[in-house]
Design an enzyme around this catalytic site. Sequence first.
Site, short mmCIF file in Angstrom:
data_model
loop_
_atom_site.label_atom_id
_atom_site.label_comp_id
_atom_site.label_asym_id
_atom_site.label_seq_id
_atom_site.Cartn_x
_atom_site.Cartn_y
_atom_site.Cartn_z
N SER A 23 57.91 55.22 107.57
CA SER A 23 57.26 55.24 106.25
C SER A 23 55.79 55.62 106.37
O SER A 23 55.06 55.62 105.38
CB SER A 23 57.39 53.88 105.58
OG SER A 23 56.96 52.85 106.45
N ASN A 110 57.43 41.86 107.39
CA ASN A 110 57.95 41.57 106.04
C ASN A 110 56.90 40.90 105.16
O ASN A 110 56.70 41.29 104.01
CB ASN A 110 59.20 40.69 106.12
CG ASN A 110 60.33 41.39 106.85
OD1 ASN A 110 60.21 42.57 107.19
ND2 ASN A 110 61.42 40.68 107.11
N HIS A 156 57.13 60.40 59.04
CA HIS A 156 58.21 61.38 59.24
C HIS A 156 57.64 62.80 59.37
O HIS A 156 58.31 63.77 59.04
CB HIS A 156 59.23 61.36 58.11
CG HIS A 156 59.72 59.99 57.76
ND1 HIS A 156 60.86 59.45 58.30
CD2 HIS A 156 59.19 59.04 56.94
CE1 HIS A 156 61.02 58.23 57.82
NE2 HIS A 156 60.03 57.96 57.01
N SER A 277 47.39 82.68 78.93
CA SER A 277 48.70 83.24 79.27
C SER A 277 48.47 84.47 80.14
O SER A 277 47.50 85.21 79.96
CB SER A 277 49.44 83.64 78.00
OG SER A 277 50.39 84.66 78.27
N LYS A 283 46.30 84.12 73.88
CA LYS A 283 46.78 82.74 73.98
C LYS A 283 45.75 81.76 74.54
O LYS A 283 45.00 82.07 75.45
CB LYS A 283 48.03 82.68 74.88
CG LYS A 283 49.29 83.25 74.29
CD LYS A 283 49.73 82.57 73.00
CE LYS A 283 50.33 81.21 73.24
NZ LYS A 283 51.66 81.26 73.83
N ASN A 285 46.45 77.90 75.52
CA ASN A 285 47.55 76.94 75.55
C ASN A 285 47.08 75.52 75.87
O ASN A 285 46.19 75.34 76.69
CB ASN A 285 48.60 77.37 76.58
CG ASN A 285 49.31 78.65 76.17
OD1 ASN A 285 49.47 78.91 74.97
ND2 ASN A 285 49.71 79.44 77.14
N GLU A 290 50.36 69.17 77.41
CA GLU A 290 51.79 69.29 77.71
C GLU A 290 52.12 68.60 79.04
O GLU A 290 53.15 67.93 79.17
CB GLU A 290 52.21 70.75 77.75
CG GLU A 290 52.17 71.38 76.37
CD GLU A 290 52.26 72.90 76.40
OE1 GLU A 290 52.86 73.45 75.48
OE2 GLU A 290 51.74 73.52 77.33
N TYR A 317 64.18 39.94 102.90
CA TYR A 317 63.83 41.36 103.09
C TYR A 317 65.03 42.23 103.43
O TYR A 317 65.86 41.87 104.26
CB TYR A 317 62.77 41.50 104.21
CG TYR A 317 62.33 42.94 104.39
CD1 TYR A 317 61.33 43.49 103.59
CD2 TYR A 317 62.96 43.78 105.32
CE1 TYR A 317 60.94 44.81 103.72
CE2 TYR A 317 62.57 45.11 105.45
CZ TYR A 317 61.57 45.62 104.64
OH TYR A 317 61.20 46.92 104.77
N GLN A 322 61.49 49.25 101.33
CA GLN A 322 60.51 50.28 101.73
C GLN A 322 60.40 51.37 100.66
O GLN A 322 59.42 52.09 100.61
CB GLN A 322 60.92 50.88 103.08
CG GLN A 322 59.94 51.90 103.63
CD GLN A 322 60.21 52.22 105.09
OE1 GLN A 322 59.90 51.43 105.97
NE2 GLN A 322 60.82 53.36 105.35
N1 ARG Z 1 57.70 49.84 106.48
C1 ARG Z 1 58.34 48.66 106.09
C2 ARG Z 1 58.37 48.54 104.56
O1 ARG Z 1 57.65 49.23 103.93
C3 ARG Z 1 57.64 47.47 106.67
C4 ARG Z 1 58.49 46.26 106.80
C5 ARG Z 1 59.50 46.50 107.88
N2 ARG Z 1 60.27 45.33 108.11
C6 ARG Z 1 61.40 45.36 108.77
N3 ARG Z 1 62.04 44.25 108.90
N4 ARG Z 1 61.87 46.47 109.27
O2 ARG Z 1 59.11 47.78 103.97
#
Ligand code: ARG
Length: 458
Positions: A23, A110, A156, A277, A283, A285, A290, A317, A322
Amino acid sequence: MSKLWGGRFAKDTDALVHQFNASIHFDARLYDEDISGSIAWANGLSKTNVLTDVEAGIIIEGLEEVRQEFYAGKFEFQSGDEDIHTAVERRLMELVGPVGGKLHTGRSRNDQVATDFRLWVMRACDRVNLRIVDLQQALVDNAADNLELPMPGYTHLQHAQPITWGHWILSFFWPLARDSARVAQVRERTAVLPLGSAALAGTAFAIDRQALADQLGFQQISQNSLDAVSDRDFAADFLYAAAILGIHLSRLSEQLILFSSTEFGFVRLDDAYSTGSSIMPQKKNPDTLELTRGKSGRLIGNLTGLLATLKGLPSSYDKDLQEDKEPVFDAFDTLDITLAVMAGLVRTLQVQPQRLAAQLEPGLLATELADYLVKQGVPFRTAHGQVGQAVRLAEEREQDLTELTQEDLQSINTQFGPDVTEVLKVSAALAQRSIPGGTSTSALKTQLLEARRFLENI
Ligand code: ARG
């Protein structure tokens, strides 16, 4: 590549699985919160004598050094860095040696990630609220400039009754006032510290959790460690607040798109806030508006996506959690720029009084005629029906309501007197509505005052 959790594994993680699991590409932006959380944790560990003062000092200094590397843009990620927590710890150990390995005592990623993320959302709420206030200020300034400027009011999308531009634009101030209150409430609900919950069962070391909360700026500590590591209500709350805010911005945008069209021409957008445009030279816009309208869709999507992720998760958890961060980051980034663009757009908006005046046709005054009869003692339902007849008569003759003669009106109800012309005026219709929240000058001055007071109290 070595993993912080690699001890029990005989094989390396499959490369694709590493990529899938990681992540770091989005949670790197939690570095500041992660380091602050770790410093608080190191302090907690030293107070329980898991770390000596010297060890805690080395670790905290090392963490501050890592933080400086991030600030300076010099932090180097490595291919093995799975998430921000492992990346910071890996770098800490490079800087301070094996003593860095003591930091993770009694804690889990966690409770760490839940703490980091909450801290981040708390800051995000503050930032969003600054942006909301700026847009509200722009709306108030515009309202003050055009407070008594008459325009047709719609229901309306059909002509209804006269209002003023100031009244109309302030109708977008109050939804934002609710948004900023909502965001402040989200911040409060987010400020509950999970740290000390460890993986799920609570840490086995006698850490003073309240002291951690105080150090990190949390208002309370969580009461159940299983709940604490899996509670993402704050993220959903943030996303709901973002979604409804996005809807408010979208409605303002939609209306301004309509009002800036050739047919309405009630407003002109500043060149700096419109686009052209590639084929049609004439134009101009309203792309900014939007996009704002369009982005409300993704804000709603972020909320529903997270809710679907949370539904049905077993206790404590699960890695599904994630998936909580990207929608929240996206919602924040979306709002951060959208609110700023909208504030600039409103500040440079050119209201067109003559175009508003051109639409003030007498049909808008039909209710005044009915109210006139009511003041002569006619029941409103009867008055409504009789004015309806007058409207039909004028329509048949292709006349305006104000072009009907007194005889015409008296043929419908003899109680129509010569003074009826007095009420068939936009100015009179506006002045009648001096009730709080109404469209008369006095009511609008009060409303403007209340709006300004709201901003002062923020
Ligand atoms: N990158 C993980 C998350 O965002 C961190 C926690 C990971 N915990 C685990 N038990 N693998 O949730």
